[in-house]
Design a protein around this motif. Structure first.
Motif, PDB file in Angstrom:
ATOM      1  N   LEU A 173       5.399  -7.164   6.123  1.00  0.00           N
ATOM      2  CA  LEU A 173       6.776  -7.607   6.522  1.00  0.00           C
ATOM      3  C   LEU A 173       7.436  -6.634   5.971  1.00  0.00           C
ATOM      4  O   LEU A 173       8.094  -6.564   4.672  1.00  0.00           O
ATOM      5  CB  LEU A 173       7.394  -8.609   6.616  1.00  0.00           C
ATOM      6  CG  LEU A 173       6.572 -10.041   7.301  1.00  0.00           C
ATOM      7  CD1 LEU A 173       7.050 -10.917   6.822  1.00  0.00           C
ATOM      8  CD2 LEU A 173       7.111  -9.880   8.916  1.00  0.00           C
ATOM      9  N   ASP A 174       7.753  -5.203   6.864  1.00  0.00           N
ATOM     10  CA  ASP A 174       8.863  -4.307   6.287  1.00  0.00           C
ATOM     11  C   ASP A 174      10.156  -4.467   6.541  1.00  0.00           C
ATOM     12  O   ASP A 174      10.475  -2.908   7.973  1.00  0.00           O
ATOM     13  CB  ASP A 174       8.408  -2.741   6.533  1.00  0.00           C
ATOM     14  CG  ASP A 174       8.672  -1.280   5.370  1.00  0.00           C
ATOM     15  OD1 ASP A 174       9.491  -1.628   5.093  1.00  0.00           O
ATOM     16  OD2 ASP A 174       7.980  -0.684   5.822  1.00  0.00           O
ATOM     17  N   PRO A 175      11.352  -4.625   5.979  1.00  0.00           N
ATOM     18  CA  PRO A 175      12.862  -3.668   6.576  1.00  0.00           C
ATOM     19  C   PRO A 175      13.006  -3.033   6.223  1.00  0.00           C
ATOM     20  O   PRO A 175      13.503  -2.443   7.374  1.00  0.00           O
ATOM     21  CB  PRO A 175      13.667  -5.336   5.163  1.00  0.00           C
ATOM     22  CG  PRO A 175      12.301  -5.887   4.384  1.00  0.00           C
ATOM     23  CD  PRO A 175      11.295  -4.666   5.086  1.00  0.00           C
ATOM     24  N   ALA A 176      12.610  -2.207   5.833  1.00  0.00           N
ATOM     25  CA  ALA A 176      13.776  -0.587   5.837  1.00  0.00           C
ATOM     26  C   ALA A 176      13.075  -0.260   7.457  1.00  0.00           C
ATOM     27  O   ALA A 176      13.604   0.010   7.791  1.00  0.00           O
ATOM     28  CB  ALA A 176      12.541   0.072   5.222  1.00  0.00           C
ATOM     29  N   ARG A 177      11.273  -0.581   7.312  1.00  0.00           N
ATOM     30  CA  ARG A 177      10.773   0.604   8.983  1.00  0.00           C
ATOM     31  C   ARG A 177      11.300  -0.651  10.278  1.00  0.00           C
ATOM     32  O   ARG A 177      10.892  -0.279  11.571  1.00  0.00           O
ATOM     33  CB  ARG A 177       9.833   0.784   8.553  1.00  0.00           C
ATOM     34  CG  ARG A 177       9.082   1.376   8.000  1.00  0.00           C
ATOM     35  CD  ARG A 177       7.779   1.448   7.142  1.00  0.00           C
ATOM     36  NE  ARG A 177       6.809   2.040   8.822  1.00  0.00           N
ATOM     37  CZ  ARG A 177       6.915   3.427   9.429  1.00  0.00           C
ATOM     38  NH1 ARG A 177       7.423   4.039   8.743  1.00  0.00           N
ATOM     39  NH2 ARG A 177       7.000   3.999   9.967  1.00  0.00           N
ATOM     40  N   GLY A 178      11.544  -2.055   9.965  1.00  0.00           N
ATOM     41  CA  GLY A 178      11.980  -2.727  10.713  1.00  0.00           C
ATOM     42  C   GLY A 178      10.485  -3.589  11.679  1.00  0.00           C
ATOM     43  O   GLY A 178      10.355  -3.399  12.782  1.00  0.00           O
ATOM     44  N   SER A 179       9.437  -2.979  10.844  1.00  0.00           N
ATOM     45  CA  SER A 179       8.372  -3.782  11.445  1.00  0.00           C
ATOM     46  C   SER A 179       7.367  -4.700  10.835  1.00  0.00           C
ATOM     47  O   SER A 179       7.712  -4.847   9.347  1.00  0.00           O
ATOM     48  CB  SER A 179       7.947  -2.252  11.641  1.00  0.00           C
ATOM     49  OG  SER A 179       6.993  -1.785  10.008  1.00  0.00           O
ATOM     50  N   LEU A 180       6.036  -4.818  11.562  1.00  0.00           N
ATOM     51  CA  LEU A 180       4.885  -5.723  11.241  1.00  0.00           C
ATOM     52  C   LEU A 180       4.515  -4.516  10.575  1.00  0.00           C
ATOM     53  O   LEU A 180       3.979  -3.348  11.940  1.00  0.00           O
ATOM     54  CB  LEU A 180       4.520  -6.782  12.125  1.00  0.00           C
ATOM     55  CG  LEU A 180       3.650  -7.777  11.675  1.00  0.00           C
ATOM     56  CD1 LEU A 180       3.284  -7.796  10.347  1.00  0.00           C
ATOM     57  CD2 LEU A 180       2.831  -8.049  13.337  1.00  0.00           C
ATOM     58  N   ARG A 181       3.491  -4.026   9.805  1.00  0.00           N
ATOM     59  CA  ARG A 181       2.893  -3.233   9.628  1.00  0.00           C
ATOM     60  C   ARG A 181       1.336  -3.605   8.946  1.00  0.00           C
ATOM     61  O   ARG A 181       1.214  -4.625   8.387  1.00  0.00           O
ATOM     62  CB  ARG A 181       3.548  -2.406   9.483  1.00  0.00           C
ATOM     63  CG  ARG A 181       2.544  -0.612   8.460  1.00  0.00           C
ATOM     64  CD  ARG A 181       3.524   0.258   7.824  1.00  0.00           C
ATOM     65  NE  ARG A 181       3.166   0.035   6.560  1.00  0.00           N
ATOM     66  CZ  ARG A 181       4.250  -0.097   5.437  1.00  0.00           C
ATOM     67  NH1 ARG A 181       4.830  -0.115   6.727  1.00  0.00           N
ATOM     68  NH2 ARG A 181       4.294  -0.285   4.361  1.00  0.00           N
ATOM     69  N   VAL A 182       0.348  -2.943   9.608  1.00  0.00           N
ATOM     70  CA  VAL A 182      -1.307  -2.921   8.911  1.00  0.00           C
ATOM     71  C   VAL A 182      -1.756  -1.821   7.892  1.00  0.00           C
ATOM     72  O   VAL A 182      -1.635  -0.871   8.746  1.00  0.00           O
ATOM     73  CB  VAL A 182      -2.245  -3.645   9.938  1.00  0.00           C
ATOM     74  CG1 VAL A 182      -3.544  -3.676   9.186  1.00  0.00           C
ATOM     75  CG2 VAL A 182      -1.892  -5.040  10.062  1.00  0.00           C
ATOM     76  N   GLU A 183      -1.669  -1.816   6.745  1.00  0.00           N
ATOM     77  CA  GLU A 183      -2.021  -1.055   6.196  1.00  0.00           C
ATOM     78  C   GLU A 183      -3.676  -1.059   5.632  1.00  0.00           C
ATOM     79  O   GLU A 183      -4.116  -2.090   4.942  1.00  0.00           O
ATOM     80  CB  GLU A 183      -0.931  -0.661   5.274  1.00  0.00           C
ATOM     81  CG  GLU A 183      -1.818   0.958   4.247  1.00  0.00           C
ATOM     82  CD  GLU A 183      -0.293   0.784   3.506  1.00  0.00           C
ATOM     83  OE1 GLU A 183       0.617   1.765   3.373  1.00  0.00           O
ATOM     84  OE2 GLU A 183      -0.216   0.465   2.377  1.00  0.00           O
ATOM     85  N   GLN A 184      -4.826  -0.321   5.382  1.00  0.00           N
ATOM     86  CA  GLN A 184      -6.086  -0.364   5.160  1.00  0.00           C
ATOM     87  C   GLN A 184      -6.398   0.336   3.989  1.00  0.00           C
ATOM     88  O   GLN A 184      -5.866   1.590   3.945  1.00  0.00           O
ATOM     89  CB  GLN A 184      -6.618  -0.492   6.006  1.00  0.00           C
ATOM     90  CG  GLN A 184      -6.738  -0.988   7.139  1.00  0.00           C
ATOM     91  CD  GLN A 184      -7.741  -1.111   8.445  1.00  0.00           C
ATOM     92  OE1 GLN A 184      -8.682  -0.475   8.418  1.00  0.00           O
ATOM     93  NE2 GLN A 184      -6.853  -1.158   9.620  1.00  0.00           N
ATOM     94  N   ARG A 185      -6.273   0.674   2.866  1.00  0.00           N
ATOM     95  CA  ARG A 185      -6.870   1.129   2.042  1.00  0.00           C
ATOM     96  C   ARG A 185      -8.232   1.327   1.543  1.00  0.00           C
ATOM     97  O   ARG A 185      -8.902  -0.531   0.986  1.00  0.00           O
ATOM     98  CB  ARG A 185      -6.062   0.565   0.894  1.00  0.00           C
ATOM     99  CG  ARG A 185      -4.765   0.916   0.673  1.00  0.00           C
ATOM    100  CD  ARG A 185      -3.927   0.162  -0.437  1.00  0.00           C
ATOM    101  NE  ARG A 185      -2.191   0.679   0.252  1.00  0.00           N
ATOM    102  CZ  ARG A 185      -1.652   0.098  -0.498  1.00  0.00           C
ATOM    103  NH1 ARG A 185      -1.325   0.163  -1.923  1.00  0.00           N
ATOM    104  NH2 ARG A 185      -0.287   0.775  -0.446  1.00  0.00           N
ATOM    105  N   ILE A 186      -9.129   1.780   1.218  1.00  0.00           N
ATOM    106  CA  ILE A 186     -11.137   2.319   0.306  1.00  0.00           C
ATOM    107  C   ILE A 186     -10.838   3.303  -0.437  1.00  0.00           C
ATOM    108  O   ILE A 186     -10.311   4.149  -0.415  1.00  0.00           O
ATOM    109  CB  ILE A 186     -11.515   3.006   1.551  1.00  0.00           C
ATOM    110  CG1 ILE A 186     -11.393   1.125   2.868  1.00  0.00           C
ATOM    111  CG2 ILE A 186     -12.602   2.922   1.383  1.00  0.00           C
ATOM    112  CD1 ILE A 186     -12.742   1.573   4.174  1.00  0.00           C
ATOM    113  N   ALA A 187     -11.324   2.802  -1.492  1.00  0.00           N
ATOM    114  CA  ALA A 187     -11.226   3.844  -2.472  1.00  0.00           C
ATOM    115  C   ALA A 187     -10.245   4.572  -3.075  1.00  0.00           C
ATOM    116  O   ALA A 187     -10.024   5.295  -2.909  1.00  0.00           O
ATOM    117  CB  ALA A 187     -12.095   4.817  -2.689  1.00  0.00           C
ATOM    118  N   GLY A 188      -8.823   3.854  -2.967  1.00  0.00           N
ATOM    119  CA  GLY A 188      -7.263   4.339  -2.777  1.00  0.00           C
ATOM    120  C   GLY A 188      -6.653   4.659  -2.530  1.00  0.00           C
ATOM    121  O   GLY A 188      -5.524   6.118  -2.424  1.00  0.00           O
TER     122      GLY A 188
END
Length: 729
Positions: free
Chosen positions: A428-443
C-alpha cells in the motif's frame, strides 16, 4: 489485536475450532434473529446484527421486551455470544421517535476507522419508513445516530425505504441500495463522500413487487446484486419460500441481468436462483449476507423458518457454503440450505498472530529493522526497510490476510518468502496512490504490477489485504474489511522461486494486525445435476389433438381444442373461496415418482388481477400446488404457489423468469420417512434449458392426487396449452 471490546459477561466461544455445525445457528442464545447484517471486524471476529426481535422463544412466550438491533459475536461462525442491543431509549435516533415500530435490517460497514450501521426506521403506517445511520468506534458500539435520515420517507412513494445495504466501489463512490415489494422495487442512490446523505436521484435496479434484502458484491468485472423474494415471514403453510436470487452488471447502478440475459427490471423480470426451499425442515431462507472464512471460502448467511414451528415468527439464522459455478453463485452447489451437520468454516489460521502482547513476536523473525507490539495490540515499525517474517512456513496454495495502515511511507504484506532476498510484497503506497505487487529473486526486482487506488483513499486507517495463491497464480486485494468489496485488485504469475510453502510477514513503515495464513479452499466447480426425465407415460399425457375422456372439468367446461391446443380464457375467480371455486382441468396422477410438463402461452397485456395459467397438483382446495406465470400488477412472475391464497403474497415462491410463451415442469417424489409428497418446479424460456427452483410439500393424506391445468385469477387473457406430457422420474 485491536482494542478489546467492552461487552457484558457472556460465555466465551469454544477455544477449539469446530469441525461441523448444524442449522439453525446460535440456538442456545437466539432462536429469533432475522434480516441478518454481518461484518468481519478489525478484531478478527465476525459480528452479526438483526431486526428488532424477541431474540428467544422464552422471551416471546413471556411477552418480554423487544431487542432493538441485537448484536452477536463469533470467532468461528458457529459459536455465538450475545453482546446487547445497538439501540435503547438512551441512544435511539431522536428524529425517528420512540419506540416507533422498532428498527429493521441493519447493515454494518467499516469506513475509514469507524463502523457505520445503516438501518430502517419504520413509521407509523405500514408503508412509512426511512433509512438512518449510526456510527461507532467498535463493531459492538456504542452507537451514535447522526441525527437525521440518510434516505427520508417520501409520502406515496413507489419505493419502500427499508433494507439498506451500503457499497463502496473501487473508485471510492459510496452507494446505498434499498427497497422492497412496493411497485418501485429496489433502488440504488449515490451517497456523499462521508456516507451520511443521499446525493441525486435514485435508480431502480429490481422490478416492483419482486424482492427485498439487497446484498451487492463485486467479483472480477461483475457486480452481483442478491435479493430475496416473496415469503419472508408470514403465511400459514410454513412461512413461504423467500428464495434468494441474483443478477449481475458491469456497473453498480445496473442494468443487472440474470444468466438468461433477462433484466431484473423487465416487465417479466429475470433472476437467477441462488437459494430456495429444498424440502427439508427449513423454509424462508432469505435476506442474505456474505462473508469469507480464513481459507477464502465464501459463506452465505440467511434467516429461516422452522417448517414444523413457523407460526411464532422466530426466523433463526442459518449458514451455508456459497459456491461459484461458471460465473454464477449458488448455495451448496445447488443443494441449498442444509439442516444436517456440515463441515464448519475455516475459522482458525494455520499460522499467524493478532499481536495482543509483546510475547507474540516470539513466533516471528525480525530480518531488518525494529518491530514492536503497541499497547493497543498491533505490530509496527517506523523503518521503511524493516522486514518481519513468520518463523514457520505454510501451504503451497494459501490465503494470506492482514490488516495494514501507515502514516509514513509504503506498508507491505510479504508473501512467498524464501530468503531475505527472495520474496514478494503487496504494497500500500501513499506516495504512488496505489496497490503494488513487487517480486524479488536473489535481491533483484523481477516483476511489478500496480493498480491505482481512488483519490482520497485513507492509508492511515486500517484496510484488509489478502493474497490467494493457487498453482503459481496470486490474486491480491485490498478492501475495507476482510471479505468486503475489493477497492483494488491485482492478479500476477509467481516465478517458481516464489512458489511453494513459504513464510509471510510485513515490511516498510507499517502497522499490521491479524496476520493469518490458511490453506486455500478448494472451489466447487459443478452444480448438482438437474433431474432427468424417464420414459413418457402415454396414459397420463395429451397432445390435445382430440378430446380425452380421462380429463375432467371440476365445473362447467371452460376451454376448447383448437389447432392442437387447449384454448382457455382466464377466469376472474380463483381457489380462495370454497363457495366460488375456479374450474380446474384434472387428470389422475400416476403412482410413484413422475414429472409433468406443459407449454403454455399467456399474453401479459390485457390481463387483470393475478391472472395466471399453468400446472396444478390437486388433492383438495387447501392441499394444492400451482405452478404458473402470474400477473402481479406492473410485472409478471412465475410462482410455485402453495394453497388457495387469492394473491401470491406471502406464500408463493418465485422461480425463473416468465415469458408470454414458456415451458413448465412439476416433478413429484415421495419422502420415504414421512410419506409426504414433495414437488419441485422448473421453468424454461426455450424448452431446452431449464431452471430448477423451489420445492414444496403436500401432506401424505392429500391424495389421491390429481394433476391438471389452471387458467384463473383474473379476466382479460386467453391461455393456450400445447400439450401435457408426463414422464417417469
Amino acid at each position: 489485536m485491536l482494542p478489546t471490546l467492552t461487552t457484558s459477561a457472556v460465555p466465551q466461544a469454544a477455544p477449539t475450532p469446530p469441525t461441523t455445525y448444524t442449522n439453525p445457528l446460535m440456538q442456545d442464545v437466539a432462536q429469533a434473529f432475522s434480516d441478518v447484517g454481518l461484518i468481519r471486524a478489525k478484531d478478527g471476529a465476525w459480528y452479526s446484527y438483526a431486526t428488532n426481535t424477541s431474540l428467544t422463544r422464552e422471551n416471546a412466550d413471556n411477552h418480554g421486551p423487544a431487542h432493538l438491533l441485537p448484536m452477536m459475536k463469533t470467532t468461528d461462525l458457529v459459536h455465538w455470544e450475545f453482546l446487547g442491543d445497538a439501540f435503547s431509549e438512551a441512544n435511539h435516533p431522536q428524529w425517528a421517535g420512540w419506540p416507533q415500530k422498532g428498527y429493521w435490517a441493519p447493515d454494518v460497514r467499516y469506513v475509514d476507522g469507524e463502523y457505520y450501521m445503516y438501518y430502517s426506521a419504520p413509521g407509523s403506517t405500514s408503508l412509512g419508513a426511512a433509512i438512518g445511520l449510526a456510527t461507532a468506534p467498535t463493531p459492538a458500539g456504542p452507537w451514535t445516530d447522526i441525527g437525521h435520515p440518510v434516505v427520508n420517507f417520501v409520502a406515496d412513494s413507489e419505493v419502500m425505504e427499508i433494507d439498506p445495504m451500503m457499497f463502496i466501489d473501487d473508485d471510492g463512490t459510496k452507494y446505498l441500495y434499498y427497497g422492497s415489494f412496493r411497485r418501485g422495487g429496489i433502488h440504488v442512490v449515490k451517497l456523499s463522500a462521508d456516507g451520511r446523505n443521499a446525493v441525486g436521484e435514485s435508480t431502480q435496479v429490481v422490478a416492483g413487487e419482486r424482492g427485498e434484502g439487497t446484498w451487492v458484491t463485486k467479483r472480477g468485472p461483475w457486480y452481483y446484486l442478491f435479493y430475496s423474494g416473496y415469503g419472508c415471514c408470514i403465511g400459514d403453510v410454513g412461512g413461504g419460500g423467500y428464495p434468494l436470487l441474483v443478477g449481475r452488471s458491469k456497473s453498480p447502478v445496473g442494468p443487472f441481468l440474470d444468466e438468461n440475459g433477462v433484466s431484473l427490471t423487465a416487465d417479466q423480470p429475470g433472476g437467477t436462483i441462488v437459494n430456495s426451499y429444498n424440502g427439508n425442515s427449513l423454509t424462508a431462507t432469505g435476506h442474505n449476507a456474505i462473508t469469507v472464512d480464513r481459507s477464502g471460502q465464501q459463506w452465505n448467511l440467511v434467516n429461516s423458518d422452522i417448517r414444523a414451528d413457523h407460526t411464532w415468527g422466530g426466523r433463526p439464522q442459518s449458514m451455508d457454503r456459497l459456491d461459484w459455478v461458471n460465473g454464477w453463485p449458488t448455495v451448496r452447489a445447488g443443494q441449498w440450505t442444509s439442516d444436517q451437520p456440515q463441515a464448519a468454516p475455516a475459522s482458525a489460521p494455520k499460522l499467524g498472530s493478532s499481536f495482543s502482547q509483546p510475547s507474540d513476536l516470539a513466533d516471528w523473525r525480525t530480518v531488518r529493522g525494529n518491530w514492536t507490539v503497541s499497547n493497543d495490540g498491533y505490530v509496527e515499525s517506523a523503518d521503511g526497510s524493516a522486514l518481519l517474517v513468520s518463523s514457520k512456513t505454510g501451504s503451497a496454495n494459501y490465503r494470506l490476510e492482514g490488516d495494514l495502515r501507515t502514516t509514513g511511507g509504503p506498508a507491505g504484506l510479504v508473501f512467498g518468502y524464501h530468503s531475505p532476498s527472495t520474496y514478494a510484497i503487496a504494497w500500500l503506497d501513499p506516495a504512488r496512490g496505489s496497490l503494488r505487487v513487487e517480486q524479488r529473486i536473489a535481491g533483484k526486482i523481477v516483476g511489478t504490477s500496480e493498480t491505482k487506488l481512488y483519490d482520497g483513499f485513507r492509508y492511515d486507517t486500517w484496510h484488509s489485504l489478502s493474497v490467494e495463491t493457487r498453482g503459481g497464480q496470486a490474486t491480491v486485494q485490498v478492501a475495507p474489511a476482510a471479505g468486503d468489496n475489493p477497492l483494488g485488485e491485482l492478479s500476477v504469475t509467481l516465478p517458481k522461486p516464489l512458489q511453494g510453502p513459504s513464510s509471510f510477514g510485513l515490511t516498510g513503515a507499517a502497522q499490521g494486525d491479524n496476520l493469518s495464513l490458511a490453506q486455500l479452499y478448494q472451489p466447487v466447480t459443478h452444480k448438482i445435476p438437474d433431474p432427468r426425465l424417464g420414459q413418457e407415460l402415454k396414459d397420463y399425457s395429451d397432445e390435445f389433438d382430440s378430446v380425452d375422456p380421462s380429463w375432467q372439468w371440476t365445473g362447467a367446461n371452460q376451454g376448447h381444442l383448437e389447432n392442437g391446443q387447449l384454448v382457455w380464457d382466464t377466469q376472474a375467480t380463483d381457489l380462495s373461496k370454497a363457495d366460488n371455486l375456479a374450474t380446474l382441468f384434472l387428470h389422475d396422477a400416476p403412482q410413484g415418482d413422475y414429472t409433468v410438463e406443459t407449454r403454455v402461452s399467456l399474453p401479459f397485456a390485457g390481463s387483470t388481477g393475478n391472472a395466471r395459467a399453468g400446472l396444478i397438483a390437486w388433492g383438495s382446495r387447501t392441499n394444492s400446488l400451482q405452478l404458473a406465470p402470474t400477473r402481479t400488477n406492473a410485472v409478471r412472475q412465475t410462482f410455485l404457489w402453495p394453497g388457495p391464497d387469492a394473491t401470491p403474497w406471502a406464500e408463493a415462491i418465485q422461480l425463473g423468469p416468465s415469458a408470454d410463451t414458456m415451458w413448465l415442469r412439476l416433478r413429484h417424489t415421495t419422502n420415504p420417512t414421512t410419506g409426504e409428497h414433495l414437488f419441485q418446479a422448473a421453468t424454461s424460456l426455450d424448452g431446452k434449458h431449464w431452471q430448477w427452483g423451489s420445492y414444496w410439500n403436500l401432506p401424505k393424506d392429500s391424495g389421491p392426487l390429481k394433476l391438471g391445468l389452471i387458467s384463473m385469477g383474473g379476466a382479460g387473457s386467453t391461455a393456450r396449452f400445447d400439450y401435457v406430457r408426463t414422464y417417469q422420474s
